[in-house]
Design an enzyme around this catalytic site. Structure first.
Site, mmCIF file in Angstrom:
data_model
loop_
_atom_site.group_PDB
_atom_site.id
_atom_site.type_symbol
_atom_site.label_atom_id
_atom_site.label_comp_id
_atom_site.label_asym_id
_atom_site.label_seq_id
_atom_site.Cartn_x
_atom_site.Cartn_y
_atom_site.Cartn_z
ATOM 1 N N ASN A 105 0.870 -1.187 0.000
ATOM 2 C CA ASN A 105 0.000 0.000 0.000
ATOM 3 C C ASN A 105 0.902 1.232 0.000
ATOM 4 O O ASN A 105 1.513 1.551 1.016
ATOM 5 C CB ASN A 105 -0.885 -0.048 1.262
ATOM 6 C CG ASN A 105 -1.693 1.220 1.450
ATOM 7 O OD1 ASN A 105 -1.810 2.044 0.537
ATOM 8 N ND2 ASN A 105 -2.263 1.382 2.635
ATOM 9 N N TRP A 106 0.976 1.890 -1.170
ATOM 10 C CA TRP A 106 1.886 3.039 -1.280
ATOM 11 C C TRP A 106 1.303 4.305 -0.645
ATOM 12 O O TRP A 106 1.984 5.314 -0.549
ATOM 13 C CB TRP A 106 2.222 3.309 -2.747
ATOM 14 C CG TRP A 106 3.127 2.281 -3.351
ATOM 15 C CD1 TRP A 106 3.659 1.183 -2.729
ATOM 16 C CD2 TRP A 106 3.617 2.254 -4.702
ATOM 17 N NE1 TRP A 106 4.447 0.484 -3.613
ATOM 18 C CE2 TRP A 106 4.436 1.104 -4.825
ATOM 19 C CE3 TRP A 106 3.434 3.058 -5.826
ATOM 20 C CZ2 TRP A 106 5.074 0.777 -6.016
ATOM 21 C CZ3 TRP A 106 4.067 2.736 -7.015
ATOM 22 C CH2 TRP A 106 4.882 1.599 -7.109
ATOM 23 N N LYS A 107 0.027 4.260 -0.277
ATOM 24 C CA LYS A 107 -0.635 5.448 0.296
ATOM 25 C C LYS A 107 -0.443 6.641 -0.652
ATOM 26 O O LYS A 107 -0.441 6.457 -1.856
ATOM 27 C CB LYS A 107 -0.122 5.702 1.710
ATOM 28 C CG LYS A 107 -0.191 4.438 2.572
ATOM 29 C CD LYS A 107 0.050 4.669 4.023
ATOM 30 C CE LYS A 107 -0.061 3.339 4.761
ATOM 31 N NZ LYS A 107 0.066 3.450 6.185
ATOM 32 N N HIS A 161 -9.401 1.384 5.429
ATOM 33 C CA HIS A 161 -8.095 1.564 6.090
ATOM 34 C C HIS A 161 -8.267 2.543 7.255
ATOM 35 O O HIS A 161 -9.044 3.489 7.157
ATOM 36 C CB HIS A 161 -7.073 2.088 5.075
ATOM 37 C CG HIS A 161 -5.682 2.056 5.603
ATOM 38 N ND1 HIS A 161 -5.217 2.983 6.515
ATOM 39 C CD2 HIS A 161 -4.653 1.188 5.382
ATOM 40 C CE1 HIS A 161 -3.965 2.688 6.824
ATOM 41 N NE2 HIS A 161 -3.600 1.599 6.157
ATOM 42 N N GLY A 201 2.893 -1.158 4.277
ATOM 43 C CA GLY A 201 2.855 0.256 3.893
ATOM 44 C C GLY A 201 4.246 0.738 3.524
ATOM 45 O O GLY A 201 4.750 0.467 2.429
ATOM 46 N N GLY A 202 4.886 1.426 4.458
ATOM 47 C CA GLY A 202 6.182 2.062 4.211
ATOM 48 C C GLY A 202 7.187 1.189 3.463
ATOM 49 O O GLY A 202 7.792 1.637 2.476
ATOM 50 N N GLU A 212 -6.594 4.901 8.220
ATOM 51 C CA GLU A 212 -6.336 6.307 7.868
ATOM 52 C C GLU A 212 -7.570 6.928 7.211
ATOM 53 O O GLU A 212 -7.785 8.135 7.293
ATOM 54 C CB GLU A 212 -5.098 6.395 6.961
ATOM 55 C CG GLU A 212 -3.830 6.139 7.759
ATOM 56 C CD GLU A 212 -2.645 5.623 6.959
ATOM 57 O OE1 GLU A 212 -2.690 5.638 5.709
ATOM 58 O OE2 GLU A 212 -1.668 5.188 7.600
ATOM 59 N N SER A 265 3.662 -1.958 10.351
ATOM 60 C CA SER A 265 5.126 -1.973 10.504
ATOM 61 C C SER A 265 5.769 -3.304 10.120
ATOM 62 O O SER A 265 6.737 -3.734 10.750
ATOM 63 C CB SER A 265 5.527 -1.555 11.927
ATOM 64 O OG SER A 265 5.154 -0.209 12.162
ATOM 65 N N GLU A 298 -5.090 -4.709 11.058
ATOM 66 C CA GLU A 298 -4.043 -3.698 11.190
ATOM 67 C C GLU A 298 -4.268 -2.890 12.472
ATOM 68 O O GLU A 298 -5.023 -1.908 12.467
ATOM 69 C CB GLU A 298 -4.085 -2.743 9.997
ATOM 70 C CG GLU A 298 -3.848 -3.396 8.664
ATOM 71 C CD GLU A 298 -3.275 -2.410 7.658
ATOM 72 O OE1 GLU A 298 -2.156 -2.620 7.205
ATOM 73 O OE2 GLU A 298 -3.941 -1.408 7.355
ATOM 74 N N GLY A 337 2.762 2.446 10.713
ATOM 75 C CA GLY A 337 3.702 3.542 10.487
ATOM 76 C C GLY A 337 4.474 3.949 11.723
ATOM 77 O O GLY A 337 5.124 5.001 11.739
HETATM 78 P P1 PGA Z 1 3.040 0.433 7.591
HETATM 79 O O1 PGA Z 1 1.557 0.628 7.026
HETATM 80 O O2 PGA Z 1 3.554 -0.856 7.027
HETATM 81 O O3 PGA Z 1 3.800 1.627 7.077
HETATM 82 O O4 PGA Z 1 2.939 0.395 9.073
HETATM 83 C C1 PGA Z 1 0.687 -0.452 6.920
HETATM 84 C C2 PGA Z 1 -0.644 0.010 6.374
HETATM 85 O O5 PGA Z 1 -1.081 1.103 6.730
HETATM 86 O O6 PGA Z 1 -1.266 -0.678 5.561
#
Ligand code: PGA
Length: 238
Positions: free
Chosen positions: A8-10, A95, A221-222, A97, A200, A162, A168
């Site tokens: 997930n590149w956000k 998600h 994510g990251g 976010e 993470s 999650e 993050g």
């Molecule tokens: P992260 O994000 O790996 O950067 O913690 C995961 C996500 O939000 O899907």
């Protein structure tokens, strides 16, 4: 069950990121990963430019969100049907976010139905915050979130657990916490639905997480922005 590794590149992705599928394939060629499915979810603008490269690299495309209607006066929105036209196969929904921006489980449920109607696979995200975990309410909270977010969904879908406090932050849930939560989720959704862990995930912890019972893949994510890291995470699925 085939493991699923989702990136997930956000809201990250310069135009030159479109070539990342090719880079991933160089590091971890498609013939060596028949046992896995790899999905990249870039910002929607990059999807058309990545279609061909993803196909060549045997990577599937996902979106980070969509609307629950087909079309209309919904400025800034994008529909599941539009995504399907660009070879998108998965849509991340709910998600944390987005939930933090006001998206409710009821909306997630409507979106999941629409995504399924288009024969795409919803990846429905759930997870508790630290306050809820510390109060010992995490299982109850996540169960209720799942029940509301997939209310009338009877087709194929995926759950991504999650925990918000792990996203993050560099703090991963412990192996025991992951195992226990995935057992709870499995009880609700039955044996055939994939459950991903996210929060993470990185090259150091991926192998241990991917070994946990009822962890059928990871949502990254990251670390999915760096194709070397992302490929090593995928390799950790064995
Ligand atoms: P992260 O994000 O790996 O950067 O913690 C995961 C996500 O939000 O899907």
């Amino acid at each position: 069950m085939k493991k699923l590794i989702v990136g997930n590149w956000k809201m990250n992705g310069e135009p030159e990121c479109s070539s990342k599928p090719t880079k991933f394939d160089e590091i971890y060629p498609s013939h060596a990963r028949d046992h896995l499915d790899i999905v990249l979810c870039p910002p929607s603008l990059l999807i058309p430019g990545m279609m061909e490269l993803c196909r060549n690299a045997n990577i599937q495309l996902g979106s980070q969100n969509c609307h629950y209607l087909d079309k209309g006066a919904y400025t800034g929105e994008i529909s599941a049907g539009m995504l399907k036209n660009f070879n998108v196969k998965f849509v991340i929904l709910g998600h944390s976010e987005r939930r933090a921006m006001g998206e409710t489980s009821e909306e997630v449920s409507l979106k999941a139905i629409k995504v399924s109607e288009e024969d795409l696979t919803p990846i429905v995200c759930v997870g508790e915050n630290l306050e809820i975990r510390n109060a010992g309410q995490a299982h109850k909270f996540v169960s209720e979130q799942i029940e509301k977010s997939i209310a009338t969904l009877n087709k194929d879908f995926i759950i991504a657990y999650e925990p918000i406090w792990a996203i993050g932050t560099g703090v991963t849930a412990s192996i025991d916490d992951i195992r226990n939560m995935h057992i709870e989720i499995r009880k609700i959704i039955g044996p055939d639905i994939k459950i991903l862990y996210g929060g993470s995930v990185n090259i150091k912890n991926a192998a241990d997480i991917l070994k946990v019972e009822n962890v059928n893949g990871v949502l990254v994510g990251g670390a999915s922005l760096d194709m070397v890291d992302f490929a090593f995470i995928a390799k950790a699925a064995g």
